[in-house]
Motif scaffolding. Structure first.
Motif, PDB file in Angstrom:
ATOM      1  N   ARG A   9     -14.061   4.830 -14.015  1.00  0.00           N
ATOM      2  CA  ARG A   9     -14.793   5.064 -12.767  1.00  0.00           C
ATOM      3  C   ARG A   9     -13.754   5.136 -11.656  1.00  0.00           C
ATOM      4  N   VAL A  10     -13.848   6.147 -10.785  1.00  0.00           N
ATOM      5  CA  VAL A  10     -12.859   6.383  -9.732  1.00  0.00           C
ATOM      6  C   VAL A  10     -13.494   6.211  -8.359  1.00  0.00           C
ATOM      7  N   GLY A  22     -16.115   9.332  -8.606  1.00  0.00           N
ATOM      8  CA  GLY A  22     -16.475  10.069  -9.807  1.00  0.00           C
ATOM      9  C   GLY A  22     -15.900   9.391 -11.026  1.00  0.00           C
ATOM     10  N   THR A  23     -15.477  10.203 -12.003  1.00  0.00           N
ATOM     11  CA  THR A  23     -14.902   9.657 -13.229  1.00  0.00           C
ATOM     12  C   THR A  23     -13.567  10.332 -13.535  1.00  0.00           C
ATOM     13  N   TRP A  37     -10.327  14.728 -13.832  1.00  0.00           N
ATOM     14  CA  TRP A  37     -11.107  14.063 -12.800  1.00  0.00           C
ATOM     15  C   TRP A  37     -12.372  14.878 -12.574  1.00  0.00           C
ATOM     16  N   ASP A  38     -13.527  14.251 -12.657  1.00  0.00           N
ATOM     17  CA  ASP A  38     -14.800  14.869 -12.289  1.00  0.00           C
ATOM     18  C   ASP A  38     -15.268  14.088 -11.066  1.00  0.00           C
ATOM     19  N   ILE A  39     -14.980  14.634  -9.888  1.00  0.00           N
ATOM     20  CA  ILE A  39     -15.201  13.885  -8.650  1.00  0.00           C
ATOM     21  C   ILE A  39     -16.123  14.652  -7.707  1.00  0.00           C
ATOM     22  N   ASP A  41     -16.020  16.549  -5.162  1.00  0.00           N
ATOM     23  CA  ASP A  41     -15.878  17.961  -4.766  1.00  0.00           C
ATOM     24  C   ASP A  41     -15.423  18.878  -5.894  1.00  0.00           C
ATOM     25  N   GLY A  42     -15.510  18.438  -7.151  1.00  0.00           N
ATOM     26  CA  GLY A  42     -15.173  19.332  -8.249  1.00  0.00           C
ATOM     27  C   GLY A  42     -14.409  18.656  -9.369  1.00  0.00           C
ATOM     28  N   THR A  43     -13.877  19.489 -10.251  1.00  0.00           N
ATOM     29  CA  THR A  43     -13.117  19.010 -11.399  1.00  0.00           C
ATOM     30  C   THR A  43     -11.652  19.371 -11.210  1.00  0.00           C
ATOM     31  N   TYR A  44     -10.777  18.409 -11.489  1.00  0.00           N
ATOM     32  CA  TYR A  44      -9.331  18.595 -11.373  1.00  0.00           C
ATOM     33  C   TYR A  44      -8.684  18.144 -12.673  1.00  0.00           C
TER      34      TYR A  44
END
Length: 187
Positions: A9-10, A22-23, A37-39, A41-44
Motif C-alpha cells: 500500500r502506497v 495506491g499500490t 505503481w498503480d496510483i 493518476d495512473g500506472t507507472y
C-alpha cells in the motif's frame, strides 16, 4: 538483504506539492526487481536494485524508459539494469568527489550535480550525453534515466526492521525538492 517482493500500500507526497496513494507491486529476480505503481493518476513502471542499505529504483510512465545504474563505492563496481533485469557489469573508479569513470555497457562517465535536495546525473554513453537523476548513500551511488527527464523518478527505499513497512525519499525530473513515499506490505 531484505525481501522486497510482494504487494504494498502506497501513500506519498509529490515534489512541489500534492499527494497520491495506491499500490505498488514488486516482482523480484534475485537482487533486482520490476516495480509497478498503480496510483491515483495512473500506472507507472520501474526497475530496482536491492543493496544492503535499501532499494534503489528508477520509475517512468513506460518500462522501456527505465535505466538504473548502481555503483558499489567500496568495490568500485556496479551494474546497469533495464526492463530485461539482466544486469550488465560496470567497472567504476572515482574521478573527483562526484564523478566516476565507467567501463562496460557502453557507458564512460557519471557525474552528479546538486539541485536543491535532489541530484542531477550526467551520463556519458559513447557520443551521447544523457540526463538523469542521482542518489548517493554512504555505500552506493545510483543514477536513473530514460525518456523525458521531467517525467522520470529516482527513489531510495529503506525497510523497517519488521519487514512490513518501508519509507522512501524520491526526486522527480528537474524539481529541486524531494518527496516521501510510505509503504505498508499487503502481501
Amino acid at each position: 538483504m531484505h525481501d522486497w517482493s510482494g504487494k504494498w500500500r502506497v501513500e506519498a507526497s509529490i515534489p512541489g506539492g500534492g499527494r497520491y496513494e495506491g499500490t505498488l507491486a514488486i516482482e523480484s529476480a534475485g537482487e533486482d526487481c520490476r516495480l509497478t505503481w498503480d496510483i491515483s493518476d495512473g500506472t507507472y513502471f520501474g526497475v530496482g536494485a536491492a543493496r544492503p542499505e535499501g532499494l534503489f529504483a528508477s520509475c517512468a510512465p513506460d518500462l522501456d524508459q527505465c535505466r538504473l545504474l548502481v555503483l558499489d563505492l567500496a568495490g568500485r563496481e556496479g551494474r546497469l539494469l533495464d526492463r530485461s533485469l539482466r544486469p550488465k557489469a560496470i567497472a567504476a573508479r572515482p574521478d573527483g568527489p562526484s564523478a566516476f569513470v565507467l567501463s562496460g555497457a557502453g557507458l564512460s562517465r557519471l557525474k552528479l550535480h546538486p539541485n536543491g535536495s535532489a541530484l542531477f546525473a550526467e551520463i556519458a554513453a559513447g557520443d551521447q550525453r544523457l540526463e538523469g537523476l542521482g542518489w548517493r548513500t554512504a555505500r552506493s551511488v545510483a543514477a536513473a534515466w530514460g525518456g523525458e527527464l521531467d517525467r522520470h523518478v529516482i527513489l531510495f527505499y529503506e525497510m523497517a526492521a519488521s519487514g512490513r513497512e518501508a519509507t522512501a525519499k524520491w526526486a522527480l525530473g528537474r524539481i529541486p525538492a524531494l518527496a516521501d513515499e510510505r509503504l505498508r506490505r499487503i502481501s
